[in-house]
Design an enzyme around this catalytic site. Structure first.
Site, PDB file in Angstrom:
ATOM      1  N   GLY A 112     -18.858  53.006  21.584  1.00  0.00           N
ATOM      2  CA  GLY A 112     -20.022  53.124  22.465  1.00  0.00           C
ATOM      3  C   GLY A 112     -21.272  53.320  21.626  1.00  0.00           C
ATOM      4  O   GLY A 112     -21.281  54.121  20.693  1.00  0.00           O
ATOM      5  N   SER A 140     -17.048  57.197  20.734  1.00  0.00           N
ATOM      6  CA  SER A 140     -18.516  57.240  20.680  1.00  0.00           C
ATOM      7  C   SER A 140     -18.979  56.883  19.282  1.00  0.00           C
ATOM      8  O   SER A 140     -18.273  57.154  18.302  1.00  0.00           O
ATOM      9  CB  SER A 140     -19.028  58.641  21.023  1.00  0.00           C
ATOM     10  OG  SER A 140     -18.825  59.516  19.924  1.00  0.00           O
ATOM     11  N   ASP A 141     -20.146  56.285  19.164  1.00  0.00           N
ATOM     12  CA  ASP A 141     -20.765  56.228  17.849  1.00  0.00           C
ATOM     13  C   ASP A 141     -20.996  57.678  17.430  1.00  0.00           C
ATOM     14  O   ASP A 141     -20.973  58.603  18.249  1.00  0.00           O
ATOM     15  CB  ASP A 141     -22.071  55.412  17.851  1.00  0.00           C
ATOM     16  CG  ASP A 141     -22.428  54.951  16.433  1.00  0.00           C
ATOM     17  OD1 ASP A 141     -21.913  55.544  15.466  1.00  0.00           O
ATOM     18  OD2 ASP A 141     -23.231  53.998  16.295  1.00  0.00           O
ATOM     19  N   TRP A 142     -21.245  57.866  16.155  1.00  0.00           N
ATOM     20  CA  TRP A 142     -21.245  59.224  15.598  1.00  0.00           C
ATOM     21  C   TRP A 142     -22.471  60.025  16.067  1.00  0.00           C
ATOM     22  O   TRP A 142     -23.554  59.902  15.527  1.00  0.00           O
ATOM     23  CB  TRP A 142     -21.178  59.122  14.080  1.00  0.00           C
ATOM     24  CG  TRP A 142     -19.773  59.071  13.525  1.00  0.00           C
ATOM     25  CD1 TRP A 142     -19.293  59.861  12.512  1.00  0.00           C
ATOM     26  CD2 TRP A 142     -18.661  58.245  13.918  1.00  0.00           C
ATOM     27  NE1 TRP A 142     -17.966  59.575  12.277  1.00  0.00           N
ATOM     28  CE2 TRP A 142     -17.549  58.599  13.111  1.00  0.00           C
ATOM     29  CE3 TRP A 142     -18.470  57.263  14.887  1.00  0.00           C
ATOM     30  CZ2 TRP A 142     -16.294  57.994  13.238  1.00  0.00           C
ATOM     31  CZ3 TRP A 142     -17.219  56.655  15.014  1.00  0.00           C
ATOM     32  CH2 TRP A 142     -16.161  57.021  14.206  1.00  0.00           C
ATOM     33  N   GLY A 143     -22.266  60.794  17.100  1.00  0.00           N
ATOM     34  CA  GLY A 143     -23.376  61.562  17.668  1.00  0.00           C
ATOM     35  C   GLY A 143     -23.973  60.888  18.888  1.00  0.00           C
ATOM     36  O   GLY A 143     -25.051  61.265  19.351  1.00  0.00           O
TER      37      GLY A 143
END
Ligand code: BGC
Length: 659
Positions: A193, A226-229
């Site tokens: 995402g 998720s993308d990181w964060g």
């Protein structure tokens, strides 16, 4: 008892969030290992400690450095994409990882996007043909691909917050087809995402993207990471369909999907069934890639085979933009003294660009490639010509220039290798100028003045203004961040060991303002970015507005001469099939890409003039011909009227036959 029934809530939750920068928790007592992930699209990144961004510095994590996704797309060769995937998957497994955070397939909307080099094309059809084979190849190795960044992540400026507004038609026709193909034809096990928002919601919290489209309409049964964060809530992300939250901070228990999720389930705010749904999916993924029960493939990395495959891909990706009076290929015997000029001739790029950085086992620069190719009978001199250092003085610059000009005038041949580098083509920021940086245009003109035997090589991951380079060179080559054998590939093309066959996967404009995203749309926008250009991305706009590009989408020359003949069309319920003959009338074996563009003669509303809907790369030996079949799927053109014209040619602007 089923595995999930034996798990405590805490254990389940440990599977749903990062417990290290690149892994989840796992449940040791039940034999569920942590899910280990790694970047990225150009190879398997080096190892990090669980909770630190300082690399471990191992001697065992040097890897094969693959050509960038843009380079791969420029081959227009899905078989190479499949091999690329197989090799990347083998390296992922070889390094003991479970998920490789690749491929990157966002649309190249604007030439300034810092991550264009990690993506493939401005054209969705090309992506739908090149990305699924990567995914399939990766996943044959008992590891998962992670198709990223879903969706609408087309810029780096304000990437963590920017809200994208785009109309439905462009969404369906331009921005989603690549992702859909990775589900339908790639059977991707995981998706990432994106950071950005779409129509007001973060991509990782967008019910529309994750639930309605991805799982609903496309029937996706994999997991969303998720993308990181990129996860910003517990409830909304859980509901929307995000399965695993990853982030960049080391307080893993304070992630939205950690303690907070536990508490919300305990408080009855979130139904444990929702947690179970995600855990089931993750366990299913683990089964698919044989993490829970063997035998599991062991993979391998840095094999000779992987290295030679990167060479083949690099060779097929290089685009010959211009070749005045058949200047190329060069016959080494004609040039005794050669000067190579330009920072990119002597720069290694692998360890740059952000998360796509690679600790390459080795990387052959263009200069090394030229040396290795020519051997000891030539006098090869290298001078830098310009500097990329911000603190360089005027005197130093002038010295570099004067030395380059002097050397150019004293040598038989000048090979200039310039372009961009990962200070520009990089994650986290977008480019600011369309010009070649560091005064390269001026230097190219001056070099031409002292020695017209000038070959210019541009290396970049995105389009740059090559007007000057085109005018003042005898031949112009475009190359990429092209993997560990990029320099070898370049030398092989320059000296004719390889006949180039790469084709531009994006339009190279004469001026920045010719790009629709620049002229009509917003880039990079403010809090919101409006894609006012709609479906008129890249060549769709240039064709519609009759703007002459410097180099058209699909353009790329070779050392042969090809002709198309005898086109015939047949059709059944599902497809149009075209048979034709591709003739190589020259004395050089070569490959050409036949491109099929469809035109709707009775469009409903404003439509692009013609759009790529088929292509085939074909090898034809010198003085011979091959019969070729190209199939166009009717479902790919279901939105068009029945009155269609089919154009076949060697670029979007070099149409040879129309029926
Ligand atoms: C990037 C992703 C990458 C992740 C992990 C993010 O900043 O956008 O593409 O996979 O970091 O390194």
């Amino acid at each position: 008892m089923k595995l999930i029934e034996q798990m405590t809530l805490e254990e389940k939750i440990g599977l749903l969030h990062g417990d290290g920068f690149f892994q989840t928790k796992g449940v040791k007592r039940l034999g569920i290992p942590p899910l280990k992930m790694s970047d990225g699209p150009m190879g398997v990144r080096h190892d990090f400690p669980k909770a630190s961004w300082i690399a471990k510095g191992l001697s065992s994590d040097y890897v094969t450095y693959f050509p960038s996704n843009t380079a791969l797309a420029a081959t227009w060769n899905p078989e190479l994409a499949y091999i690329f995937g197989q090799d990347l998957g083998a390296e992922t497994r070889g390094r003991g990882k479970d998920v490789i955070l690749a491929p990157g397939i966002n649309i190249i909307r604007h030439p300034f996007c810092g991550r264009n080099f990690e993506y493939m094309s401005e054209d969705p059809f090309l992506i739908t043909k090149m990305a699924p084979p990567i995914v399939r190849g990766i996943q044959e190795n008992d590891v998962a691909a992670c198709v990223k960044h879903f969706a609408l992540n087309n810029q780096e400026t304000n990437r963590l917050e920017v809200n994208v507004e785009v109309d439905d038609q462009a969404l369906e026709e331009i921005y989603l087809p690549g992702f859909k193909a990775c589900v339908d034809e790639g059977n991707a096990y995981t998706f990432m995402g994106a950071y950005n928002k779409f129509r007001g919601d973060y991509a990782c919290e967008s019910t529309f993207l994750l639930q309605d489209i991805l799982r609903g309409r496309w029937g996706y049964d994999g997991i969303v990471i998720s993308d990181w964060g990129a996860c910003h809530s517990t409830d909304q992300a859980m509901e929307a369909g995000l399965d695993i939250e990853m982030s960049v901070t080391d307080d893993f228990d304070s992630y939205y999907y950690a303690d907070s999720l536990y508490q919300k389930v305990m408080d009855g705010i979130i139904d444990e069934a929702l947690v179970d749904e995600k855990v089931e999916r993750i366990l299913h993924l683990m089964e698919r890639i044989h993490m829970l029960e063997g035998p599991r493939k062991q993979g391998k990395y840095n094999s000779y085979e992987h290295q030679t495959n990167t060479l083949t891909t690099a060779e097929e990706s290089i685009v010959l933009l211009e070749n005045k009076a058949s200047f190329l290929p060069l016959n080494p015997e004609d040039y005794q003294r050669i000067v190579v000029i330009g920072d990119n001739a002597n720069r290694q790029h692998s360890l740059g660009g952000g998360s796509a950085e690679i600790k390459a086992l080795y990387e052959k620069t263009p200069l090394a490639g030229i040396h290795h190719h020519l051997g000891g009978n030539h006098q090869i001199t290298y001078v830098q010509g310009y500097s990329c250092q911000p603190d360089v003085t005027q005197d130093q610059l002038s010295n570099l220039r004067m030395t380059a000009l002097r050397m150019a005038s004293q040598n038989d041949l000048v090979i200039f290798v310039g372009g961009l580098n990962h200070d520009f083509d990089t994650e986290g920021k977008d480019r600011q100028s369309y010009q070649l940086p560091f005064g390269q245009d001026r230097l190219i003109q001056e070099l031409h003045a002292v020695n017209p035997n000038l070959l210019v090589v541009n290396m970049s991951g995105s389009a740059v203004d090559l007007t000057i380079a085109k005018t003042y060179s005898k031949a112009l080559i475009h190359t990429w961040y092209n993997g560990m054998e990029g320099g070898t590939a370049l030398a092989n093309v320059i000296f004719g060991k390889v006949n180039p066959s790469g084709k531009l996967p994006f339009t190279m404009a004469k001026a920045l303002n010719d790009y629709p995203s620049e002229r009509l749309g917003e880039f990079p926008g403010d809090e919101t970015v409006h894609y006012h250009e709609g479906v008129f991305v890249g060549y769709r706009y240039f064709d519609y507005e009759q703007i002459e590009p410097l180099y058209a989408f699909g353009h790329g020359l070779n050392y042969s001469q090809f002709a198309l003949a005898d086109i015939e069309k047949t059709e059944n319920e599902e497809t149009f099939t075209f048979t034709m003959t591709l003739k190589n009338t020259s004395t050089v074996d070569g490959k050409e890409v036949i491109q099929a563009y469809v035109e709707d003669e009775e469009p409903k509303g404003k439509r692009p003039i013609r759009e790529l809907k088929g292509f085939k790369k074909v090898f034809v030996a010198a003085k011979s011909e091959e019969s070729v079949r190209i199939t166009i799927d009717k479902k790919d053109i279901a939105h068009l009227s029945k009155k269609l014209k089919f154009h076949f040619g060697f670029s979007s602007r070099d149409i040879k036959v129309t029926i």
